[in-house]
Scaffold this motif. Structure first.
Motif, PDB file in Angstrom:
ATOM      1  N   LEU A 279       0.964  -1.230   0.100  1.00 57.64           N
ATOM      2  CA  LEU A 279      -0.088   0.201   0.043  1.00 57.64           C
ATOM      3  C   LEU A 279       0.837   1.435   0.055  1.00 57.64           C
ATOM      4  N   VAL A 280       1.857   1.365   0.766  1.00 53.56           N
ATOM      5  CA  VAL A 280       2.811   2.254   1.005  1.00 53.56           C
ATOM      6  C   VAL A 280       3.591   2.666  -0.627  1.00 53.56           C
ATOM      7  N   ALA A 281       3.910   1.688  -1.286  1.00 54.94           N
ATOM      8  CA  ALA A 281       4.660   1.818  -2.402  1.00 54.94           C
ATOM      9  C   ALA A 281       3.879   2.202  -3.528  1.00 54.94           C
ATOM     10  N   LEU A 282       2.380   1.879  -3.265  1.00 54.77           N
ATOM     11  CA  LEU A 282       1.304   2.333  -4.340  1.00 54.77           C
ATOM     12  C   LEU A 282       1.164   3.889  -4.178  1.00 54.77           C
ATOM     13  N   ALA A 283       1.087   4.195  -2.794  1.00 54.18           N
ATOM     14  CA  ALA A 283       0.910   5.806  -2.430  1.00 54.18           C
ATOM     15  C   ALA A 283       2.088   6.542  -2.845  1.00 54.18           C
ATOM     16  N   LEU A 284       3.155   6.095  -2.623  1.00 57.85           N
ATOM     17  CA  LEU A 284       4.371   6.986  -3.111  1.00 57.85           C
ATOM     18  C   LEU A 284       4.215   6.853  -4.524  1.00 57.85           C
ATOM     19  N   LEU A 285       4.093   5.878  -5.495  1.00 57.04           N
ATOM     20  CA  LEU A 285       3.802   6.067  -6.816  1.00 57.04           C
ATOM     21  C   LEU A 285       2.912   7.185  -7.182  1.00 57.04           C
ATOM     22  N   ASP A 286       1.795   6.796  -6.817  1.00 63.09           N
ATOM     23  CA  ASP A 286       0.593   7.670  -6.922  1.00 63.09           C
ATOM     24  C   ASP A 286       0.842   9.093  -6.781  1.00 63.09           C
ATOM     25  N   SER A 287       1.803   9.591  -5.769  1.00 65.10           N
ATOM     26  CA  SER A 287       1.957  11.000  -5.432  1.00 65.10           C
ATOM     27  C   SER A 287       2.899  11.308  -6.529  1.00 65.10           C
ATOM     28  N   VAL A 288       3.616  10.582  -7.303  1.00 65.06           N
ATOM     29  CA  VAL A 288       4.329  11.495  -8.383  1.00 65.06           C
ATOM     30  C   VAL A 288       3.829  10.728  -9.895  1.00 65.06           C
ATOM     31  N   ASP A 289       2.678  10.906  -9.675  1.00 61.78           N
ATOM     32  CA  ASP A 289       1.713  10.649 -10.943  1.00 61.78           C
ATOM     33  C   ASP A 289       2.151   9.405 -11.891  1.00 61.78           C
ATOM     34  N   VAL A 290       2.398   8.252 -11.092  1.00 65.24           N
ATOM     35  CA  VAL A 290       2.712   7.214 -11.976  1.00 65.24           C
ATOM     36  C   VAL A 290       1.317   6.379 -11.851  1.00 65.24           C
ATOM     37  N   GLU A 291       0.768   6.000 -12.970  1.00 69.17           N
ATOM     38  CA  GLU A 291      -0.382   5.426 -13.447  1.00 69.17           C
ATOM     39  C   GLU A 291      -0.368   3.908 -12.552  1.00 69.17           C
ATOM     40  N   LEU A 292      -1.171   3.778 -11.691  1.00 70.22           N
ATOM     41  CA  LEU A 292      -1.168   2.598 -10.739  1.00 70.22           C
ATOM     42  C   LEU A 292      -1.411   1.234 -11.645  1.00 70.22           C
ATOM     43  N   ALA A 293      -2.213   1.449 -12.462  1.00 73.49           N
ATOM     44  CA  ALA A 293      -2.737   0.157 -13.449  1.00 73.49           C
ATOM     45  C   ALA A 293      -1.481  -0.302 -13.977  1.00 73.49           C
ATOM     46  N   SER A 294      -0.526   0.540 -14.387  1.00 73.92           N
ATOM     47  CA  SER A 294       0.800   0.076 -15.230  1.00 73.92           C
ATOM     48  C   SER A 294       1.613  -0.545 -14.192  1.00 73.92           C
ATOM     49  N   VAL A 295       1.508  -0.516 -13.079  1.00 76.55           N
ATOM     50  CA  VAL A 295       2.215  -1.303 -11.981  1.00 76.55           C
ATOM     51  C   VAL A 295       1.922  -2.787 -11.587  1.00 76.55           C
ATOM     52  N   ILE A 296       0.606  -3.115 -11.758  1.00 76.46           N
ATOM     53  CA  ILE A 296       0.154  -4.087 -10.992  1.00 76.46           C
ATOM     54  C   ILE A 296       0.555  -5.323 -11.459  1.00 76.46           C
ATOM     55  N   PRO A 297       1.058  -5.708 -12.715  1.00 81.56           N
ATOM     56  CA  PRO A 297       1.783  -6.785 -13.008  1.00 81.56           C
ATOM     57  C   PRO A 297       3.077  -7.057 -12.221  1.00 81.56           C
ATOM     58  N   ALA A 298       3.843  -6.051 -12.171  1.00 79.46           N
ATOM     59  CA  ALA A 298       5.092  -5.928 -11.471  1.00 79.46           C
ATOM     60  C   ALA A 298       4.618  -6.426  -9.826  1.00 79.46           C
ATOM     61  N   LEU A 299       3.672  -5.819  -9.310  1.00 78.13           N
ATOM     62  CA  LEU A 299       3.221  -6.039  -8.186  1.00 78.13           C
ATOM     63  C   LEU A 299       2.852  -7.739  -7.848  1.00 78.13           C
ATOM     64  N   LYS A 300       2.141  -8.155  -8.595  1.00 79.53           N
ATOM     65  CA  LYS A 300       1.715  -9.493  -8.475  1.00 79.53           C
ATOM     66  C   LYS A 300       3.012 -10.372  -8.452  1.00 79.53           C
ATOM     67  N   THR A 301       4.107 -10.127  -9.238  1.00 76.14           N
ATOM     68  CA  THR A 301       5.084 -11.042  -9.411  1.00 76.14           C
ATOM     69  C   THR A 301       6.323 -10.735  -8.410  1.00 76.14           C
ATOM     70  N   TYR A 302       6.232  -9.517  -7.594  1.00 79.82           N
ATOM     71  CA  TYR A 302       7.271  -9.375  -6.646  1.00 79.82           C
ATOM     72  C   TYR A 302       7.199 -10.321  -5.470  1.00 79.82           C
ATOM     73  N   SER A 303       8.283 -10.818  -5.270  1.00 80.86           N
ATOM     74  CA  SER A 303       8.340 -11.886  -4.208  1.00 80.86           C
ATOM     75  C   SER A 303       9.277 -11.508  -2.981  1.00 80.86           C
ATOM     76  N   GLY A 304       9.541 -10.145  -2.785  1.00 80.72           N
ATOM     77  CA  GLY A 304      10.281  -9.848  -1.941  1.00 80.72           C
ATOM     78  C   GLY A 304      11.954  -9.610  -1.967  1.00 80.72           C
ATOM     79  N   LEU A 305      12.579  -8.814  -0.908  1.00 79.89           N
ATOM     80  CA  LEU A 305      13.743  -8.848  -0.899  1.00 79.89           C
ATOM     81  C   LEU A 305      14.287 -10.129  -0.475  1.00 79.89           C
ATOM     82  N   THR A 306      15.715 -10.433  -0.677  1.00 84.17           N
ATOM     83  CA  THR A 306      16.335 -11.878  -0.608  1.00 84.17           C
ATOM     84  C   THR A 306      16.281 -11.958   0.978  1.00 84.17           C
ATOM     85  N   HIS A 307      16.014 -13.130   1.418  1.00 88.63           N
ATOM     86  CA  HIS A 307      16.147 -13.446   2.677  1.00 88.63           C
ATOM     87  C   HIS A 307      15.001 -12.640   3.593  1.00 88.63           C
TER      88      HIS A 307
END
Length: 446
Positions: A279-307
Motif C-alpha cells: 500500500l505504501v509503495a502504491l501511495a508513493l508512486l501515486d504521489s508522483v503521478d505514476v499510473e497505478l494500473a501500469s504497475v499491477i503486473p510487477a506487484l503481482k510477481t514481486y516476491s520480496g527482498l532476498t532473505h
C-alpha cells in the motif's frame, strides 16, 4: 555544475570526511569529481577502517583516533551516519560554527529529479525496493538506494526520472535541505536506544523526513508517524480509507479511496506487514503521478527482498518462504503475523539464540496449524513452545523428513529467530541453503 549547486559550494575549500566504509568512500569519490578545488581529508577512529586502501595518495588520512585540529580548521565536515552528532568532537566543531552534514545532504544539493523517501523502524527496505521495482516496470529510469544497497551519491545521474531512498534516523539527523515529492513514515518502535536519549529523541529524528516534503505518507494505526508540520497527508492501513483494503465478491483487495486495485490473493508477498508495504509503495508512486494500473503486473510477481519473507518456490500450491533475515524473536513474530494459511505451516526455527527468551512465540504458534521443526545449536529451546515440535540436527534433516508429505495449501517457512553462525557463514548463506533445498526437494517430489 549547476548554478544552485555552485552556490552551495561557495566558500568551501577544506572538507573533512569522518568515517570510511561504503558511505565514506562514496563521499570521497563524489567530492573528487566536483569541478572545484577542494582539500579533502579523512578521519576514521578505527585503526584499519574498511576501504582505506582504496583512497589515492592525494588524500590525507588519520586513523585510530580523532584529529580535532583537522575538524576545527575545516569549512565543512561530512560525517558517516554511524557517528552520533552527540560525539564530543562533533559538538566542538558545531560550537565553532562549522557545518556538519551527511551524504544525504550532499545528495540533496545535487539531485535534479523528483525524490521519494521512506523511513520507519521496520519494513523500509522492502518498501524502498518494491517502489523502485514498480517504478521501473512503469518505464521510469529509477535510482534506488540510500540506507539500502547503493549509497545515494552513487545514484546521481542526468537521465534519472525518479530517486527512491531508504533513510535511517541516523541519516536524517544530518539532512536539512532534502526536498521530497513524497515522504513515507511507516512505523515507530523502540530501537537504537543506545544512540538516543529516549523514544522522543528517536521519533524527532524520524520526523525530519517531512521538513521539505510535498506530501506525507503515514500509518493510520500510528499517530506518531503523522507530520508535525503542515503538509498534505495520505494514509495507509487496513480499512477503506485512502490507501487501504476493501472486500468485493468475497475477495480482499488493495484499494485507493475504496476503489479496488489488486486482489490480495494475487500477491506473491507473504504476511499482513507486506500488504501494508505494498500500500505504501502504491501511495508513493501515486504521489508522483505514476499510473497505478501500469504497475499491477510487477506487484503481482514481486516476491520480496532476498532473505526477508521471500517466496522462493511456489509449486502445485505449496509455497516455500525464505525469512532467514529473522535473527530475533520480533522478526519471526512479524513474519507469522497475519499469515493466510489454508494448509499446514512447516516452520523451521533455531540456530544461535543469543540468550533470547523465545516464549513470546508460544501463543502465536498455538493459533496456527503448525508443525514446528527445531534445528541447530539452540534448537532445544524451541521444543517446549508447541506440542508438534520435532528436534533435528540440521535444516536439511527436517526438510527431508516432510517434503514428500506436503499438500496444496501448505507453507514451508524458514524464520529461525536466531543467528546463523553455528552452521552457516551468515544469514544470507543460511537463506541460500534453504532456497537450494526448496528447489531440490520440490523437483524431487514432482
Amino acid at each position: 555544475m549547476s548554478h544552485s549547486l555552485l552556490a552551495k559550494w561557495q566558500g568551501i575549500q577544506r572538507v573533512v570526511v569522518v568515517g570510511l566504509g561504503v558511505t565514506g568512500l562514496s563521499v570521497v569519490r563524489y567530492l573528487q569529481k566536483l569541478p572545484c578545488e577542494l582539500s579533502i581529508k579523512v578521519i576514521d577512529t578505527r585503526a584499519k577502517p574498511p576501504g582505506v586502501e582504496s583512497l589515492d595518495a592525494s588524500i590525507e588520512v588519520h586513523t585510530g583516533s580523532w584529529q580535532l585540529d583537522w575538524l576545527l580548521e575545516s569549512d565543512l565536515i561530512v560525517t558517516n551516519p554511524g557517528i552520533a552528532l552527540a560525539t564530543p568532537e562533533t559538538q566542538q566543531a558545531l560550537a565553532n560554527n562549522i557545518p556538519v552534514i551527511g551524504d544525504i545532504e550532499l545528495f540533496a544539493w545535487a539531485a535534479n529529479a523528483p525524490v521519494v523517501a521512506i523511513t520507519g523502524s521496520n519494513g523500509k527496505s522492502t518498501v524502498t525496493d518494491l517502489t523502485g521495482v514498480l517504478a521501473k516496470s512503469a518505464g521510469l529510469t529509477v535510482g534506488v538506494g540510500g540506507n539500502i544497497g547503493v549509497p545515494a551519491l552513487e545514484l546521481l545521474a542526468d537521465d534519472v526520472d525518479l530517486y527512491v531512498l531508504e533513510l535511517s534516523s541516523f541519516q536524517l539527523e544530518t539532512t536539512s535541505s532534502l526536498k521530497l515529492a513524497a515522504a513515507a513514515y511507516l512505523n515507530l518502535s523502540e530501537d537504537h536506544m543506545d544512540r538516543y536519549q529516549g523514544m522522543e529523541d528517536y521519533a524527532e529524528a524520524k520526523q525530519r523526513i517531512f521538513l521539505h516534503a510535498d506530501k506525507a505518507i503515514v500509518n493510520r494505526a500510528e499517530p506518531e508517524t503523522f507530520p508535525k508540520n503542515d503538509i498534505p497527508v495520505v494514509s495507509f492501513g487496513f480499512d477503506e480509507q485512502d490507501f487501504g483494503l476493501v472486500w468485493l465478491e468475497a475477495q480482499e483487495y488493495l484499494s485507493k479511496q475504496g476503489q479496488p486495485i489488486v486482489a490480495v490473493e494475487d500477491l506473491k508477498l507473504v504476511g499482513r506487514h507486506n500488504i501494508a508495504n505494498s500500500l505504501v509503495a502504491l501511495a508513493l508512486l501515486d504521489s508522483v503521478d505514476v499510473e497505478l494500473a501500469s504497475v499491477i503486473p510487477a506487484l503481482k510477481t514481486y516476491s520480496g527482498l532476498t532473505h526477508r519473507c521471500q517466496l522462493v518456490v511456489d509449486n502445485d500450491g505449496i509455497k516455500w518462504i525464505n525469512d532467514s533475515k529473522a535473527t530475533n524473536v520480533a522478526s519471526t513474530l512479524a513474519a507469522l503475523s497475519g499469515l493466510q494459511l489454508t494448509g499446514c505451516l512447516h516452520l523451521l526455527v533455531g540456530g544461535v539464540g543469543k540468550g533470547a527468551d523465545f516464549s513470546e512465540l508460544a501463543p502465536v504458534l498455538q493459533s496456527l496449524n503448525v508443525q514446528l521443526h527445531c534445528f541447530g545449536q539452540d534448537g532445544d529451546l524451541f521444543v517446549p513452545l508447541h506440542s508438534s515440535a520435532l528436534r533435528w540436527e540440521t535444516m536439511e534433516q527436517a526438510i527431508k523428513s516432510f517434503h514428500h508429505k506436503l499438500k496444496a495449501g501448505d507453507l514451508v517457512m524458514l524464520s529461525p529467530a536466531c543467528a546463523s553462525f553455528d552452521q552457516f557463514k551468515n544469514f544470507m548463506d543460511r537463506g541460500d541453503e534453504f532456497t537450494r533445498l526448496a528447489q531440490h526437494y520440490t523437483k524431487f517430489s514432482s
